[in-house]
Design a protein around this motif. Structure first.
Motif, mmCIF file in Angstrom:
data_model
loop_
_atom_site.group_PDB
_atom_site.id
_atom_site.type_symbol
_atom_site.label_atom_id
_atom_site.label_comp_id
_atom_site.label_asym_id
_atom_site.label_seq_id
_atom_site.Cartn_x
_atom_site.Cartn_y
_atom_site.Cartn_z
ATOM 1 N N ARG A 42 0.837 -1.207 0.000
ATOM 2 C CA ARG A 42 0.000 0.000 0.000
ATOM 3 C C ARG A 42 0.870 1.254 0.000
ATOM 4 O O ARG A 42 0.619 2.208 -0.753
ATOM 5 C CB ARG A 42 -0.914 -0.018 1.218
ATOM 6 N N GLN A 43 1.912 1.221 0.865
ATOM 7 C CA GLN A 43 2.799 2.378 0.910
ATOM 8 C C GLN A 43 3.545 2.555 -0.412
ATOM 9 O O GLN A 43 3.736 3.678 -0.893
ATOM 10 C CB GLN A 43 3.792 2.227 2.068
ATOM 11 N N ARG A 44 3.972 1.407 -0.989
ATOM 12 C CA ARG A 44 4.682 1.491 -2.263
ATOM 13 C C ARG A 44 3.756 2.010 -3.360
ATOM 14 O O ARG A 44 4.150 2.868 -4.171
ATOM 15 C CB ARG A 44 5.255 0.126 -2.644
ATOM 16 N N ASN A 45 2.506 1.491 -3.364
ATOM 17 C CA ASN A 45 1.555 1.962 -4.368
ATOM 18 C C ASN A 45 1.235 3.434 -4.159
ATOM 19 O O ASN A 45 1.129 4.208 -5.128
ATOM 20 C CB ASN A 45 0.272 1.130 -4.311
ATOM 21 N N ALA A 46 1.075 3.777 -2.859
ATOM 22 C CA ALA A 46 0.788 5.183 -2.581
ATOM 23 C C ALA A 46 1.956 6.054 -3.004
ATOM 24 O O ALA A 46 1.780 7.156 -3.556
ATOM 25 C CB ALA A 46 0.489 5.372 -1.088
ATOM 26 N N ASP A 47 3.171 5.521 -2.757
ATOM 27 C CA ASP A 47 4.348 6.294 -3.152
ATOM 28 C C ASP A 47 4.482 6.347 -4.680
ATOM 29 O O ASP A 47 4.844 7.379 -5.255
ATOM 30 C CB ASP A 47 5.593 5.666 -2.534
ATOM 31 N N GLN A 48 4.164 5.194 -5.297
ATOM 32 C CA GLN A 48 4.257 5.161 -6.758
ATOM 33 C C GLN A 48 3.181 6.035 -7.392
ATOM 34 O O GLN A 48 3.395 6.653 -8.442
ATOM 35 C CB GLN A 48 4.129 3.723 -7.270
ATOM 36 N N ASN A 49 1.994 6.067 -6.761
ATOM 37 C CA ASN A 49 0.890 6.839 -7.319
ATOM 38 C C ASN A 49 0.993 8.324 -6.963
ATOM 39 O O ASN A 49 0.166 9.117 -7.435
ATOM 40 C CB ASN A 49 -0.452 6.289 -6.836
ATOM 41 N N ARG A 50 1.968 8.651 -6.121
ATOM 42 C CA ARG A 50 2.133 10.056 -5.774
ATOM 43 C C ARG A 50 2.694 10.794 -6.986
ATOM 44 O O ARG A 50 3.670 10.359 -7.596
ATOM 45 C CB ARG A 50 3.075 10.192 -4.573
ATOM 46 N N THR A 51 2.049 11.861 -7.344
ATOM 47 C CA THR A 51 2.448 12.620 -8.531
ATOM 48 C C THR A 51 3.707 13.427 -8.236
ATOM 49 O O THR A 51 3.750 14.179 -7.248
ATOM 50 C CB THR A 51 1.320 13.560 -8.968
ATOM 51 N N ARG A 52 4.734 13.260 -9.108
ATOM 52 C CA ARG A 52 5.965 14.031 -8.968
ATOM 53 C C ARG A 52 5.894 15.272 -9.868
ATOM 54 O O ARG A 52 5.482 15.166 -11.036
ATOM 55 C CB ARG A 52 7.183 13.200 -9.385
ATOM 56 N N ASN A 53 6.278 16.378 -9.317
ATOM 57 C CA ASN A 53 6.350 17.595 -10.125
ATOM 58 C C ASN A 53 7.722 17.649 -10.802
ATOM 59 O O ASN A 53 8.760 17.687 -10.131
ATOM 60 C CB ASN A 53 6.147 18.826 -9.247
ATOM 61 N N VAL A 54 7.737 17.581 -12.108
ATOM 62 C CA VAL A 54 8.991 17.556 -12.872
ATOM 63 C C VAL A 54 8.986 18.741 -13.841
ATOM 64 O O VAL A 54 7.941 19.357 -14.129
ATOM 65 C CB VAL A 54 9.163 16.224 -13.622
ATOM 66 N N SER A 55 10.165 19.027 -14.346
ATOM 67 C CA SER A 55 10.280 20.102 -15.338
ATOM 68 C C SER A 55 10.099 19.520 -16.739
ATOM 69 O O SER A 55 10.184 18.295 -16.949
ATOM 70 C CB SER A 55 11.642 20.787 -15.221
ATOM 71 N N SER A 56 9.848 20.404 -17.707
ATOM 72 C CA SER A 56 9.595 19.933 -19.075
ATOM 73 C C SER A 56 10.830 19.282 -19.688
ATOM 74 O O SER A 56 10.714 18.460 -20.605
ATOM 75 C CB SER A 56 9.137 21.111 -19.963
ATOM 76 N N GLY A 57 12.031 19.589 -19.146
ATOM 77 C CA GLY A 57 13.235 18.970 -19.685
ATOM 78 C C GLY A 57 13.447 17.554 -19.180
ATOM 79 O O GLY A 57 14.298 16.816 -19.724
ATOM 80 N N ASP A 58 12.700 17.121 -18.133
ATOM 81 C CA ASP A 58 12.863 15.773 -17.581
ATOM 82 C C ASP A 58 12.063 14.733 -18.343
ATOM 83 O O ASP A 58 12.283 13.530 -18.159
ATOM 84 C CB ASP A 58 12.449 15.758 -16.100
ATOM 85 N N VAL A 59 11.084 15.149 -19.120
ATOM 86 C CA VAL A 59 10.244 14.207 -19.863
ATOM 87 C C VAL A 59 10.208 14.624 -21.336
ATOM 88 O O VAL A 59 10.551 15.756 -21.698
ATOM 89 C CB VAL A 59 8.806 14.155 -19.281
ATOM 90 N N SER A 60 9.810 13.677 -22.156
ATOM 91 C CA SER A 60 9.684 13.956 -23.601
ATOM 92 C C SER A 60 8.410 13.314 -24.115
ATOM 93 O O SER A 60 7.919 12.337 -23.541
ATOM 94 C CB SER A 60 10.901 13.428 -24.364
ATOM 95 N N TRP A 61 7.934 13.884 -25.230
ATOM 96 C CA TRP A 61 6.692 13.395 -25.823
ATOM 97 C C TRP A 61 6.957 12.178 -26.701
ATOM 98 O O TRP A 61 7.920 12.116 -27.437
ATOM 99 C CB TRP A 61 6.052 14.471 -26.690
ATOM 100 N N VAL A 62 6.120 11.208 -26.573
ATOM 101 C CA VAL A 62 6.083 10.106 -27.547
ATOM 102 C C VAL A 62 5.170 10.523 -28.701
ATOM 103 O O VAL A 62 5.461 10.303 -29.876
ATOM 104 C CB VAL A 62 5.578 8.813 -26.888
ATOM 105 N N ARG A 63 4.078 11.166 -28.326
ATOM 106 C CA ARG A 63 3.126 11.691 -29.318
ATOM 107 C C ARG A 63 2.717 13.072 -28.834
ATOM 108 O O ARG A 63 1.955 13.209 -27.878
ATOM 109 C CB ARG A 63 1.922 10.757 -29.441
ATOM 110 N N SER A 64 3.296 14.074 -29.447
ATOM 111 C CA SER A 64 3.028 15.451 -29.030
ATOM 112 C C SER A 64 1.649 15.897 -29.535
ATOM 113 O O SER A 64 1.126 15.342 -30.512
ATOM 114 C CB SER A 64 4.098 16.396 -29.573
ATOM 115 N N PRO A 65 1.072 16.889 -28.898
ATOM 116 C CA PRO A 65 -0.244 17.384 -29.344
ATOM 117 C C PRO A 65 -0.156 17.960 -30.764
ATOM 118 O O PRO A 65 0.786 18.698 -31.091
ATOM 119 C CB PRO A 65 -0.567 18.467 -28.320
ATOM 120 N N LYS A 66 -1.116 17.592 -31.603
ATOM 121 C CA LYS A 66 -1.136 18.051 -32.995
ATOM 122 C C LYS A 66 -1.966 19.330 -33.090
ATOM 123 O O LYS A 66 -3.181 19.302 -32.874
ATOM 124 C CB LYS A 66 -1.716 16.978 -33.909
#
Length: 276
Positions: free
Chosen positions: A168-192
């Motif tokens: 439960r704690q792991r799921n809660a921790d995994q389901n906790r939303t992380r605030n990241v910057s736009s440089g930490d993630v990339s689009w697989v399919r960007s908005p058209k």
């Protein structure tokens, strides 16, 4: 019966006169004696002259001390005679007479039966005692095994609860939303963003329009929520960009090798060219 009265005795007159005369004579005699004593001269004692006493001191000779007493003979201790021990004669012990009882005559066959019955009874008692001991040992062993099973079940239940809590704690921790910057993630399919659609929502003379969005994505990178933080000033344009953002998809964001949900803030600056 006749009553007799007694008259008081009367003193004869002659006797009374005699008594009075005697009292008067005694009184006159006393008065005369007192008068005679008063006429007597006082008796004077002659003065005796004595010469003073002459004392002469005489020196006494000192008496010679008495001779010392002869030495006393030592007192010999008196020897007490030894007490005569009285011989005490022991009281004679009278041994009781032992009367031998005659053993009853028992038939040999009857004696053998009794002996056999005694052996059977003794063996039965031993068998009963052994059966009770075996039963007690089995009961104790069963009790120990039951307790072991209960303890093992408790341990397993506790382990299960601990694992569920960790999950439960792991799921809660995994389901906790992380605030990241736009440089930490990339689009697989960007908005058209279609220019044709933009022309329907804005004009070239409007210039560039910027919209600021907060985008939430799950552990797989799928967009789950889009919030307008700063509008472009054109609500139709904002709605179109939000709709197209929902259709996009990010690459999964990993933390410690595990995919976790995340949120980013991203700006979209839009404009249309003139002459088309």
């Amino acid at each position: 019966m006749s009553q007799s009265s007694t008259a008081p005795l009367q003193t004869p007159p002659s006797m009374k006169n005699k008594v009075i005369a005697a009292i008067l004579a005694v009184a006159v005699g006393h008065v005369g004696v007192l008068w005679a004593i008063g006429q007597m001269k006082a008796f004077e004692l002659p003065v005796i002259k004595k010469e003073p006493l002459k004392v002469k001191f005489v020196k006494l000779k000192q008496d010679e001390p008495p001779p010392p007493p002869p030495p006393a003979e030592p007192i010999k201790p008196q020897v007490q005679p030894k007490p005569v021990e009285k011989k005490v004669e022991p009281i004679p012990v009278v041994k009781p007479k032992i009367i031998q009882q005659k053993k009853p005559v028992v038939d040999d066959q009857k004696a053998r039966k009794l002996e056999e019955q005694k052996r059977v009874d003794d063996q039965k008692r031993l068998d009963d005692q052994k059966r009770l001991e075996d039963q007690k040992r089995l009961d104790d062993q069963k009790r120990v095994e039951d307790q072991k099973r209960v303890d093992e079940q408790k341990r397993q239940d506790q382990q299960k609860r601990d694992q569920e809590e960790r999950d439960r704690q792991r799921n809660a921790d995994q389901n906790r939303t992380r605030n990241v910057s736009s440089g930490d993630v990339s689009w697989v399919r960007s908005p058209k963003i279609s220019e044709v659609a933009l022309l329907r929502n804005m004009k070239p003379e409007d210039g560039a329009k910027t919209i600021n969005l907060k985008i939430n994505a799950d552990a797989n990178g799928t967009v789950t929520n889009v919030t307008v933080l700063q509008s472009s000033g054109n609500s139709a344009l904002d709605s179109y960009v939000v709709k197209q953002t929902y259709a996009g998809k990010f690459k999964p964001y990993k933390e410690n090798g595990v995919n976790v949900p995340f949120a980013i803030k991203q700006d979209f600056t839009l404009s249309v060219s003139k002459g088309r």
